[in-house]
Design an enzyme around this catalytic site. Structure first.
Site, PDB file in Angstrom:
ATOM      1  N   ASP A   9       0.895  -1.160  -0.014  1.00 27.93           N
ATOM      2  CA  ASP A   9       0.020  -0.014   0.007  1.00 27.93           C
ATOM      3  C   ASP A   9       0.858   1.264  -0.043  1.00 27.93           C
ATOM      4  O   ASP A   9       1.795   1.348   0.796  1.00 27.93           O
ATOM      5  CB  ASP A   9      -0.944  -0.049   1.401  1.00 27.93           C
ATOM      6  CG  ASP A   9      -1.858  -1.211   1.360  1.00 27.93           C
ATOM      7  OD1 ASP A   9      -1.913  -1.621   0.134  1.00 27.93           O
ATOM      8  OD2 ASP A   9      -2.656  -1.249   2.205  1.00 27.93           O
ATOM      9  N   ASP A 131     -15.154  -4.157  -1.068  1.00 30.05           N
ATOM     10  CA  ASP A 131     -14.596  -3.962   0.280  1.00 30.05           C
ATOM     11  C   ASP A 131     -15.891  -3.746   1.080  1.00 30.05           C
ATOM     12  O   ASP A 131     -16.747  -3.011   0.903  1.00 30.05           O
ATOM     13  CB  ASP A 131     -13.964  -2.600   0.135  1.00 30.05           C
ATOM     14  CG  ASP A 131     -12.470  -2.831  -0.690  1.00 30.05           C
ATOM     15  OD1 ASP A 131     -11.958  -3.700  -0.888  1.00 30.05           O
ATOM     16  OD2 ASP A 131     -11.971  -1.782  -1.368  1.00 30.05           O
TER      17      ASP A 131
END
Length: 245
Positions: A9, A131
């Site tokens: 990330d 998500d």
């Protein structure tokens, strides 16, 4: 055998991890994501999941140069997500070396555009990001919860040809408290033909073994590696033994 996919990330060009998607709970693990990617390749990984967290927040790709550095300095198969909102964004991701892209928010807010991309690039290069927070699909860097329920959301896009789904249980992400196995089993029971990539909460090899036992095709994990919770030699020994069995 479950597919093992480490995660990188990116915020501010650095390799970071958040807790439950909270940008205020950020830990920096590497100054150079490309260096982290090379380390993963040297350890034997073939795939890499890269998320442009700046892009997810800004609603356009920010860290394309970092993506290019990763894809030019390694031979990893990279899937890239975060900030892919327009035709220019998705072209930018592919032109900077992404083999696949993960798209979630646009599938909620602009389904016609997502369908266009699915037709143009093909289901092998598209990963539907799902998500989940409190049963609802979350969008825009997990800053907003939509009204979309997980299973009907997936059903719509599987009917359009989606084969790859990345599902993150946000309440588990970055917590090292174990993955949401029941959630992933529910998805696989409803749609057994998809390539489901589980994400969030992996804290140990036992968690990965549990996902494998539950029939989950693939898993993304990051924090457990960065914090030394997973012994990679033990992980590869287990997987190699499974292949031989």
């Amino acid at each position: 055998m479950i597919e093992l996919i480490p995660a990188i990330d990116i915020i501010g060009g650095q390799c970071v991890r958040l807790t439950k998607g909270d940008y205020e709970q950020k830990t920096v693990y590497r100054d150079s994501p490309a260096l982290a990617a090379r380390e993963f390749e040297q350890l034997g990984f073939k795939r890499l999941h890269v998320v442009d967290l700046d892009g997810a927040k800004s609603k356009h790709i920010v860290n394309s140069e970092v993506l290019r550095n990763i894809t030019t300095e390694t031979s990893l198969v990279v899937d890239f997500g975060g900030g892919i909102k327009t035709d220019d964004d998705i072209e930018q991701a592919f032109s900077n070396g992404a083999a696949m892209v993960t798209v979630g928010s646009i599938a909620v807010t602009e389904p016609d555009l997502f369908e266009k991309w699915l037709d143009k690039y093909g289901p092998e290069r598209m990963i539907l990001g799902a998500d989940v927070r409190n049963g609802k699909i979350s969008i825009n860097g997990w800053k907003e919860d939509s009204k979309e329920d997980l299973l009907p959301f997936l059903k719509k896009y599987i009917a359009m040809g989606v084969k790859n789904v990345l599902c993150t249980e946000i309440s588990k992400d970055g917590t090292l408290q174990g993955p949401a196995i029941e959630l992933y089993q529910k998805v696989m029971q409803a749609y057994p033909t998809i390539h489901l990539i589980a994400s969030g909460g992996v804290s140990s090899i036992d968690d990965i073994k549990a996902l494998e036992a539950a029939g989950i095709p693939a898993v993304v994990f990051g924090k457990a590696i960065y914090e030394g919770k997973i012994n990679l030699k033990e992980l590869w020994d287990w997987q190699n033994a499974s292949f031989r069995a």
